[in-house]
Motif scaffolding. Structure first.
Motif, short mmCIF file in Angstrom:
data_model
loop_
_atom_site.label_atom_id
_atom_site.label_comp_id
_atom_site.label_asym_id
_atom_site.label_seq_id
_atom_site.Cartn_x
_atom_site.Cartn_y
_atom_site.Cartn_z
N VAL A 64 1.07 -1.07 -0.12
CA VAL A 64 0.50 0.27 0.07
C VAL A 64 0.74 1.33 -0.42
O VAL A 64 2.01 1.62 0.82
N SER A 65 1.00 2.35 -1.39
CA SER A 65 1.17 3.13 -1.37
C SER A 65 1.75 4.36 -0.20
O SER A 65 0.09 4.07 0.21
N PRO A 66 2.69 5.37 -0.11
CA PRO A 66 1.97 5.75 1.29
C PRO A 66 1.08 7.63 0.77
O PRO A 66 0.78 7.74 -0.40
N MET A 67 0.09 7.16 1.11
CA MET A 67 -1.09 8.45 0.70
C MET A 67 -1.45 8.98 2.34
O MET A 67 -1.81 9.14 3.13
N CYS A 68 -1.48 10.79 2.28
CA CYS A 68 -1.54 12.01 3.12
C CYS A 68 -2.90 11.77 3.35
O CYS A 68 -4.00 11.71 2.23
N GLN A 69 -3.51 12.27 3.96
CA GLN A 69 -4.83 12.24 5.21
C GLN A 69 -5.42 13.67 5.56
O GLN A 69 -6.07 13.86 5.62
N GLU A 88 1.91 7.12 4.98
CA GLU A 88 1.78 8.57 4.52
C GLU A 88 3.14 9.23 4.66
O GLU A 88 3.62 9.32 5.72
N ALA A 89 3.17 9.82 4.03
CA ALA A 89 4.16 11.03 4.09
C ALA A 89 4.29 11.44 5.70
O ALA A 89 3.19 12.43 5.86
N THR A 90 5.52 11.78 6.21
CA THR A 90 4.95 12.16 7.97
C THR A 90 6.94 13.56 7.78
O THR A 90 7.88 12.56 7.78
N ILE A 136 6.91 3.92 7.29
CA ILE A 136 5.98 5.00 7.51
C ILE A 136 7.22 5.49 6.28
O ILE A 136 8.21 5.50 6.19
N GLN A 137 6.33 6.15 5.57
CA GLN A 137 7.45 7.60 4.42
C GLN A 137 7.83 8.88 5.23
O GLN A 137 7.14 9.44 6.44
N LEU A 138 8.92 9.17 5.43
CA LEU A 138 9.77 10.32 5.78
C LEU A 138 9.22 11.38 4.97
O LEU A 138 10.62 10.64 4.27
N ALA A 173 11.32 11.98 -3.34
CA ALA A 173 10.83 12.23 -5.13
C ALA A 173 9.30 13.63 -5.08
O ALA A 173 9.60 14.28 -3.68
N HIS A 174 8.52 13.13 -6.03
CA HIS A 174 6.93 14.61 -6.05
C HIS A 174 7.84 15.74 -5.62
O HIS A 174 7.22 16.58 -5.41
N GLY A 175 9.35 16.53 -6.31
CA GLY A 175 9.09 18.18 -6.45
C GLY A 175 9.53 18.30 -4.79
O GLY A 175 9.66 19.47 -4.30
N LEU A 213 -1.15 3.87 -11.19
CA LEU A 213 -1.99 4.09 -12.42
C LEU A 213 -1.46 1.87 -12.86
O LEU A 213 -1.88 1.18 -13.42
N ILE A 214 -1.48 1.10 -11.58
CA ILE A 214 -1.44 -0.34 -11.60
C ILE A 214 -2.30 -0.52 -11.13
O ILE A 214 -3.41 -0.64 -9.85
N THR A 215 -3.38 -1.00 -11.50
CA THR A 215 -4.92 -1.03 -11.27
C THR A 215 -5.21 -2.72 -10.84
O THR A 215 -6.81 -2.76 -10.47
#
Ligand SMILES: Cc1cc2nc3c(=O)[nH]c(=O)nc-3n(C[C@H](O)[C@H](O)[C@H](O)COP(=O)(O)O)c2cc1C
Length: 353
Positions: free
Chosen positions: A21-26, A56-58, A98-100, A177-179, A299-301
């Motif tokens: 399960v990919s990290p996802m900010c809530q 998520e990104a913590t 956990i993603q830091l 990642a992600h800037g 987009l892996i579904t």
């Protein structure tokens, strides 16, 4: 035999399958503390059969948060609040990660469902920091980091990693990642420094590698360390796959066990050829050329799609984000479709077929 549902090991940790399960900010925390929402959200996905569930990104510091609603790990209180969540994830047979993160020049924004725009100081925002005082699009300019700032952020990542271990997490993923901040150092589009942290690839990579090396030194040797990178900025003259291959090799030399291959996020308006599995070729190239384990994401579904990525050796694991939001039981359903043994919780045995 399903490859997707075959077990996988890194260091002393075995994953029951390769659906992560990919990290996802809530955006649902106060003062960085996880709460009942995070327990249910993450817990459901562990019940749903994933091999790993990543928080998520913590933020490693309050200023490192994307928004005031992000989770954080800058105090012992945060570690204590995360402990029952890590414990529940593990009790379900999933591995707890956990993603830091530090958001750099993309920090201090409003919640996405309130528009996600940069927050002024009067609205609860704060001064952002970055390698150079180059803004993200038309956002407020960040302050250029001093060498003391760089040292302080390395220490924040180290302290957060130590707390992640105290909280019971088994995997740390460094967000490069992600800037966000570490990516901002890598990319020549956001890093205009003229000291040893800017210029050529080796210099731009210096700070992210320092973070990886320092975290590895405190993160238990039997536990895996991941890094998520953006393998390309999708912009001419920016960060690209060739540099990502070299950088991934350097990460591996410093004890990073898996590179999670995303893309983009550094500049607004990049033209990204979004399509099913569009980032998989990056995971494949980095796995082949840097000789490091990779995760494919984006987009892996579909179960067959995920199965093919693993069985053909394009990546070692897949990270699912939105498909897991739509269906926390995605792994259970996918296992059935692929004829694999589904990891149903015993409590739900009467519904398994
Ligand atoms: C609600 C949401 C929150 C996200 N938050 C993070 C995050 O905290 N860290 C991160 O690296 N990526 C984050 N992402 C990106 C996802 O992890 C993933 O890379 C992206 O959504 C592509 O995968 P998908 O097509 O399976 O959704 C987020 C995505 C979504 C939908």
């Amino acid at each position: 035999m399903s490859s997707l549902f075959s077990a996988y090991s890194l260091r002393g940790v075995e994953f029951r399958n390769r659906v992560f399960v990919s990290p996802m900010c809530q955006y649902s925390s106060r003062d960085g503390l996880p709460n009942d929402w995070h327990m249910v959200h993450l817990g459901s996905r562990a019940v749903g059969g994933a091999g790993l569930v990543c928080v998520e990104a913590t933020g490693v510091s309050p200023e490192g948060r994307i928004s005031p609603g992000d989770t954080g790990l800058w105090s012992e209180e945060h570690a204590r609040a995360f402990a029952p969540i890590a414990s529940f994830i593990k009790s379900q047979g999933a591995r707890a990660a956990i993603q830091l993160a530090h958001a750099g020049r993309k920090a201090s924004t409003d919640l996405p469902w309130r528009g996600g725009k940069p927050l002024g100081e009067r609205e609860g925002g704060w001064q952002t920091i970055a390698p150079s005082a180059v803004p993200f699009g038309d956002w407020p300019a960040p302050r250029e980091m001093t060498n003391d700032d760089i040292e302080a952020v390395v220490k924040q990542f180290v302290d957060a990693a130590r707390r992640a271990s105290e909280a019971g997490f088994e995997v740390v993923e460094l967000h490069m990642a992600h800037g966000y901040l570490l990516h901002e150092f890598l990319s020549p589009l956001s890093n205009r420094r003229e000291d040893e942290f800017g210029g050529g690839l080796e210099n731009r990579a210096r700070f992210p590698l320092q973070v990886a090396e320092a975290v590895r030194a405190v993160w238990p040797a039997e536990l895996p360390l991941f890094a998520r990178i953006s393998a390309t900025d999708w912009v001419e003259g920016g960060w690209d796959l060739e540099q990502s291959v070299v950088f991934s090799r350097w990460l591996k030399e410093r004890g990073v066990d898996l590179v999670d291959c995303s893309t983009g996020g550094l500049v607004p308006g990049a033209r990204i050829p979004v399509a099913p599995g569009y980032q998989v070729p990056f995971a494949e190239r980095i796995r082949g050329e840097a000789g490091v384990a990779t995760g494919a994401v984006g987009l892996i579904t579909e179960p067959e799609q995920a199965e093919e990525i693993i069985s053909s050796g394009k990546a070692d694991v897949v990270f699912l984000a939105r498909a897991e939001l739509r269906d926390p039981y995605w792994p259970l359903h996918a296992a059935k479709q692929l004829g694999a043994q589904a990891p149903w919780p015993v409590q739900y045995g009467r519904a398994a077929d």
